[in-house]
Design a protein around this motif. Structure first.
Motif, short mmCIF file in Angstrom:
data_model
loop_
_atom_site.label_atom_id
_atom_site.label_comp_id
_atom_site.label_asym_id
_atom_site.label_seq_id
_atom_site.Cartn_x
_atom_site.Cartn_y
_atom_site.Cartn_z
N GLU A 116 -71.56 -1.38 8.63
CA GLU A 116 -72.23 -2.32 7.20
C GLU A 116 -72.08 -3.92 7.73
O GLU A 116 -70.78 -4.23 7.77
CB GLU A 116 -71.93 -2.49 6.05
N PRO A 117 -72.83 -4.71 8.27
CA PRO A 117 -72.90 -6.11 8.66
C PRO A 117 -72.22 -7.11 8.09
O PRO A 117 -72.27 -6.97 7.03
CB PRO A 117 -74.07 -6.37 8.98
N ALA A 118 -71.51 -8.32 8.73
CA ALA A 118 -71.13 -9.26 8.04
C ALA A 118 -72.09 -10.09 6.89
O ALA A 118 -73.52 -10.01 7.85
CB ALA A 118 -70.45 -10.27 8.72
N GLY A 119 -71.40 -10.62 5.97
CA GLY A 119 -72.68 -12.12 5.82
C GLY A 119 -72.90 -12.76 6.20
O GLY A 119 -72.33 -13.18 7.56
N GLU A 120 -74.52 -12.96 6.33
CA GLU A 120 -75.42 -14.22 6.92
C GLU A 120 -74.41 -15.91 6.30
O GLU A 120 -74.38 -16.47 8.23
CB GLU A 120 -76.87 -14.38 6.17
N ALA A 121 -73.24 -15.93 5.55
CA ALA A 121 -73.03 -17.48 5.90
C ALA A 121 -71.82 -17.10 6.71
O ALA A 121 -71.41 -18.18 7.20
CB ALA A 121 -72.28 -17.25 4.08
N VAL A 122 -71.07 -16.22 6.27
CA VAL A 122 -69.63 -15.45 6.84
C VAL A 122 -70.22 -16.04 9.01
O VAL A 122 -70.03 -16.63 10.02
CB VAL A 122 -69.17 -14.94 6.72
N VAL A 165 -63.19 -4.98 10.19
CA VAL A 165 -61.61 -5.31 8.97
C VAL A 165 -62.30 -6.87 7.96
O VAL A 165 -62.28 -7.68 7.29
CB VAL A 165 -60.65 -5.41 9.99
N SER A 166 -62.57 -8.07 10.20
CA SER A 166 -62.95 -8.84 9.84
C SER A 166 -64.57 -9.33 9.24
O SER A 166 -64.12 -10.05 8.10
CB SER A 166 -63.01 -9.87 10.83
N ILE A 167 -64.95 -8.50 8.49
CA ILE A 167 -66.70 -8.82 7.78
C ILE A 167 -65.74 -8.83 6.35
O ILE A 167 -66.16 -9.70 5.92
CB ILE A 167 -66.67 -7.13 8.02
N ASP A 168 -65.14 -7.84 5.80
CA ASP A 168 -64.03 -8.36 4.74
C ASP A 168 -63.27 -10.18 4.42
O ASP A 168 -63.39 -10.74 3.41
CB ASP A 168 -63.40 -7.18 3.75
N LEU A 169 -62.05 -9.72 5.10
CA LEU A 169 -61.30 -10.79 5.64
C LEU A 169 -61.81 -11.75 5.69
O LEU A 169 -61.15 -12.80 5.23
CB LEU A 169 -60.40 -9.71 7.26
N THR A 170 -62.22 -12.28 6.43
CA THR A 170 -62.71 -13.58 7.14
C THR A 170 -63.00 -14.45 5.96
O THR A 170 -63.24 -15.90 5.68
CB THR A 170 -63.69 -13.74 8.45
N PRO A 171 -64.26 -13.82 5.32
CA PRO A 171 -65.04 -14.78 3.82
C PRO A 171 -63.65 -15.38 2.77
O PRO A 171 -63.86 -16.54 2.06
CB PRO A 171 -65.91 -14.60 3.59
N GLN A 172 -62.60 -14.60 3.11
CA GLN A 172 -61.29 -14.55 1.90
C GLN A 172 -59.78 -15.74 2.69
O GLN A 172 -59.66 -16.36 2.39
CB GLN A 172 -60.26 -13.13 1.96
N LEU A 173 -60.60 -15.73 4.05
CA LEU A 173 -59.20 -16.89 4.29
C LEU A 173 -60.31 -18.35 4.69
O LEU A 173 -59.92 -19.05 5.09
CB LEU A 173 -58.93 -16.22 5.78
#
Ligand SMILES: NC(=O)c1ccc[n+]([C@@H]2O[C@H](COP(=O)([O-])OP(=O)(O)OC[C@H]3O[C@@H](n4cnc5c(N)ncnc54)[C@H](OP(=O)(O)O)[C@@H]3O)[C@@H](O)[C@H]2O)c1
Length: 345
Positions: free
Chosen positions: A116-122, A79-87
């Motif tokens: 699938e992992p989180a992006g490099e930026a986050v 869940v945080s993989i998508d949600l964190t960049p939005q926050l």
């Protein structure tokens, strides 16, 4: 401050609510749910009633990042993989209780979490929130990857000895046990009462997703560290983790010297209590608190060290450690809201 909890209806979320409710710096809590928005939290959990009721809100990242000072993500992996960049990019700081942002190596996340992992930026922004070992970085962070429950117990237990390179890294064995709440609120065949009670079961042998998280931190302390043997067992109790850790010393040493090494490493840490010689903690010694209690001894016949480290998996292993991180993020007293002693018996 205004806090938000995503996944508030889960075990970690409920503990966060309980702690933040009496936290001196928190004057407003918004609870979010992906499946029960519109319902009252206190209708679902009447034991949490205290004055004003809380309606469960929809997760709206654009609004949350401007309205809130801090958002806790107490949600399953993925869940945080998508949600964190939005926050990110607004006022709110983010503290993620899942494993999504802990592993810096994306291929390791893919391998161990099968997602699938989180992006490099986050991942680059996320700071590993083990306060006893990473305080200065935490204080400057906007995103915290709150450590896993087993890694918290294991790493606090082995930290001083690995950092000082007193033992052979290849000899490290971590034998861990957890209560059933470690698996979250939804029961399955293994955590079902009829299976778990009066039972003792090993699970995820050599496959637990906390293995790479432990190894990542060990690498930072000692680049010669090796893959670890880490076993997890389910114990018929609600909460609590005990990690029993074995290590072969490089050279002969007295137990008194080891004891004083641990005492000196943790003497300024308000939540790590090192036992006196010959005394070992049990899980009830930390139940409901943010403490990690550590006992240590040495067998002169084998020159092997035994370390026992206990935490409450939902507190120091999740929610209260997340609040400790929040205190550091906002330059507050690290102990704010966390001064409660363990519940006993
Ligand atoms: N249990 C522990 O001891 C422990 C310790 C350390 C870390 N953790 C980690 O903390 C996280 C939460 O664990 P938990 O034990 O509290 O789990 P849990 O009891 O299963 O609760 C997770 C909550 O997440 C929410 N959720 C599920 N899918 C979602 C989605 N797609 N979007 C937003 N929210 C969603 C659900 O609430 P709604 O349906 O209301 O949204 C659910 O109540 C996990 O990542 C876990 O690995 C747990």
């Amino acid at each position: 401050m205004k806090a938000g909890i995503v996944g508030a209806t889960g075990y970690g979320g409920i503990e966060l609510f309980r702690i933040l409710n009496v936290h001196p710096q928190i004057d407003d809590i918004t609870l979010y749910s992906s499946s029960q928005a519109g319902e009252y939290f206190e209708d679902i959990y009447p034991q949490m009633q205290r004055g004003q009721s809380h309606i469960l809100a929809d997760v709206e990242p654009d609004k949350m990042k401007e309205d809130l000072d801090v958002v806790f993500l107490a949600t399953p992996a993925g869940v945080s993989i998508d949600l964190t960049p939005q926050l990110q990019g607004g006022k709110a700081k983010v503290i993620d209780l899942s494993g999504d942002l802990r592993l810096k190596d994306q291929s390791l996340y893919k391998q161990w979490y099968k997602k699938e992992p989180a992006g490099e930026a986050v991942l680059g922004a996320a700071v590993y929130g083990l306060p006893e070992w990473n305080k200065e970085n935490i204080q400057q962070a906007d995103v915290i990857a709150n450590p896993g429950c087993f890694p918290t117990a294991a790493l606090l237990g082995v930290g001083p000895i690995i950092k000082e390179r007193l033992a052979s890294p290849s000899s490290l064995i971590i034998d861990a046990k957890s209560g059933v709440s470690g698996a979250g609120k939804n029961p399955n065949l293994i955590t079902h009462f009829a299976h778990a009670q009066e039972n003792f079961q090993i699970y995820k042998v050599n496959q637990h997703q906390h293995i790479p998280e432990i190894e990542q931190q060990l690498q930072q302390w000692d680049e010669d560290s090796q893959p670890v043997t880490f076993s997890t067992h389910l114990v018929p109790m609600t909460k609590g983790i005990m990690a029993t850790i074995y290590l072969q010393l490089n050279e002969e040493m007295t137990v008194e010297k080891l004891q004083s090494l641990y005492k000196s490493y943790y003497e300024k840490e308000p939540f790590v209590r090192v036992r006196e010689m010959g005394s070992f903690p049990c899980t009830k010694d930390v139940y409901g608190s943010n403490f990690c209690d550590i006992g240590i001894t040495l067998d002169p016949r084998t020159n092997r060290v035994t370390i026992v480290s206990v935490i409450d998996n939902l507190m120091k292993g999740a929610a209260s450690q997340a609040v400790q991180n929040m205190n550091l993020l906002f330059q507050a007293d690290e102990r704010a809201g966390l001064l409660t002693l363990p519940v006993y018996p």
